[in-house]
Enzyme design. Sequence first.
Site, PDB file in Angstrom:
ATOM      1  N   SER A 204       0.825  -1.264  -0.170  1.00  0.00           N
ATOM      2  CA  SER A 204       0.020   0.095  -0.049  1.00  0.00           C
ATOM      3  C   SER A 204       0.638   1.200  -0.073  1.00  0.00           C
ATOM      4  O   SER A 204       1.936   1.165   0.258  1.00  0.00           O
ATOM      5  CB  SER A 204      -0.887  -0.036   1.172  1.00  0.00           C
ATOM      6  OG  SER A 204      -0.222   0.127   2.485  1.00  0.00           O
ATOM      7  N   ALA A 206       1.533   5.003   1.859  1.00  0.00           N
ATOM      8  CA  ALA A 206       1.331   5.486   3.175  1.00  0.00           C
ATOM      9  C   ALA A 206       0.011   5.719   3.504  1.00  0.00           C
ATOM     10  O   ALA A 206      -0.709   6.355   2.764  1.00  0.00           O
ATOM     11  CB  ALA A 206       2.232   6.864   3.433  1.00  0.00           C
ATOM     12  N   THR A 208      -0.541   6.489   7.564  1.00  0.00           N
ATOM     13  CA  THR A 208      -0.275   7.420   8.380  1.00  0.00           C
ATOM     14  C   THR A 208       1.014   7.813   8.628  1.00  0.00           C
ATOM     15  O   THR A 208       1.568   8.805   9.262  1.00  0.00           O
ATOM     16  CB  THR A 208      -0.954   7.205   9.847  1.00  0.00           C
ATOM     17  OG1 THR A 208      -0.175   5.870  10.153  1.00  0.00           O
ATOM     18  CG2 THR A 208      -2.186   7.067   9.782  1.00  0.00           C
ATOM     19  N   SER A 209       2.073   7.258   7.681  1.00  0.00           N
ATOM     20  CA  SER A 209       3.565   7.441   7.623  1.00  0.00           C
ATOM     21  C   SER A 209       3.789   8.365   6.597  1.00  0.00           C
ATOM     22  O   SER A 209       3.186   8.883   5.629  1.00  0.00           O
ATOM     23  CB  SER A 209       4.017   6.006   7.648  1.00  0.00           C
ATOM     24  OG  SER A 209       3.883   5.562   6.057  1.00  0.00           O
ATOM     25  N   ASP A 266      -5.721   4.346  12.373  1.00  0.00           N
ATOM     26  CA  ASP A 266      -5.685   2.627  11.728  1.00  0.00           C
ATOM     27  C   ASP A 266      -5.994   1.714  12.637  1.00  0.00           C
ATOM     28  O   ASP A 266      -5.010   1.079  13.647  1.00  0.00           O
ATOM     29  CB  ASP A 266      -4.057   2.581  11.436  1.00  0.00           C
ATOM     30  CG  ASP A 266      -3.528   1.647  10.614  1.00  0.00           C
ATOM     31  OD1 ASP A 266      -4.446   0.840  10.012  1.00  0.00           O
ATOM     32  OD2 ASP A 266      -2.366   1.402  10.457  1.00  0.00           O
TER      33      ASP A 266
END
Length: 501
Positions: A204, A206, A208-209, A266
Amino acid sequence: MKETNSLTVIDMGIDTHQEPVVYMRSDCHICRSEGFTANSRVLLHYENNSIIATLNVVDEKVLAPAHAGLSKIAMRRLGVLDGVSITISHAPVITSLTAVRKKIFGHKLSDEEIWAIVSDISAHRYSDIEIASFLSVCAGSRLDVDEIISLTQAMVACGKRLTWPNETLILDKHCIGGLPGNRTTPLVVAIVSAAGLTIPKTSSRAITSPAGTADTMESLTTVNLNLADIQRVVNETHACLAWGGAVNLSPADDLLIRIERALDLDGEGQLIASVLSKKIAAGSTHAVIDIPVGATAKIRSQVEAERLASLFTQVGAACGIQIRCLITDGSQPIGAGVGPVEEARDVLAVLQGRDDAPQDLRERALYLAAHLFSLAYQERYELGLIRAMDILDNGEAWLQFQRILAAQGGIKSLPKASYQHTEAAPMTGTLQAIDNRQLARLAKLAGAPTTAAAGLRLHKRVGDRIERGEPLFTLYSDTAGEQQYALDFYQQSAIFNIGEA
């Protein structure tokens, strides 16, 4: 359909991301006759296509009489051009929303209710607000193991699946995230596939990164591969490093991830279903899950990690995939780069065996690859580690990585950021801690992952002695505004804890 419910289409040229929007005049006869108001959900129909869209009401001066404006995604999904005639009516009642409301009040959902929700989300029947409601009510630990199994199976059923007729063993790995720079996947895939094992890795972007594996790999090669391309690349190299969202393996998950990204959320059940649905849809039979634990990681305690590992294993077993969870150190970032391009630099350095390669990234990748070898060959971890080290150290992994990139469309040159700023240590002492979450936010404020070259590079690790004025990190951004925005945040935060040991 009543002829009076027909309007002529105008392309408004407005990007509403993935939520279709229709724009109608405040005095539109359809709004009056049908009782539509702003934010109503309406059904748009053109020839054999129909979509549900959210109504925005505009002033009379914006649109000509008897016209309806459509957003870009509405134009595309409905398959229309300027000037065609569409019909507009009430959207059908979405009965699965009753199940969402049931969950809001704390009740367990049945298999049928979860499947209905996932089916409606996959078919674009939910608005973004309704998807957000479902995600929020399922966050935390609000889904039990039966609900997570149902969610996983429903997400697989709504998408496409890869099959590998000539293979009985299909490997995969995943890290649940929360640790900046932890870009082990490209390394693990190169090592494991160099041994002749099959590992079709769909990743995937990002959530939340500052970077997902797909974001990092996109700075090196093409990741938007269709199913035929993935199968071709895997047949040629035993592996791929592709973006899962391009192949519709789990379309409901892709829609959920888009809203999760906006919510910076998440949830546990959604996390497990998201990861495993993609693995199962890719045809995987065995997978290793990396669960970093640390004070500022996504998972903060051993107890929480063990619970998550147990759920992963149970759900995997129920869905026919063997899962091995590895609880790892999440106390500080892995590698030196944070952001797509900077993480790619670290990956290349490890593969090429350079002296400046981050050793923590190398060691974690070897650890994960060794466990995959252990699963595949039913051998002791120590033998798997020797096998992984040999492949990396003799250059086979680097050659294999180049083969994969060539098969996916060739190797790109890494872009450079327009602006960079090196921040000096404010005091002398020992670097005692780095806040993972705050560091990730700093990189995102600089523009990562939207701008591939944005992010940062660390010059010190936890435990290092630092002299006042020494480089602490270098920030990369594409605009002066983003650079200043990120630096303002840094000045107001406490990302680096420097003190006397």
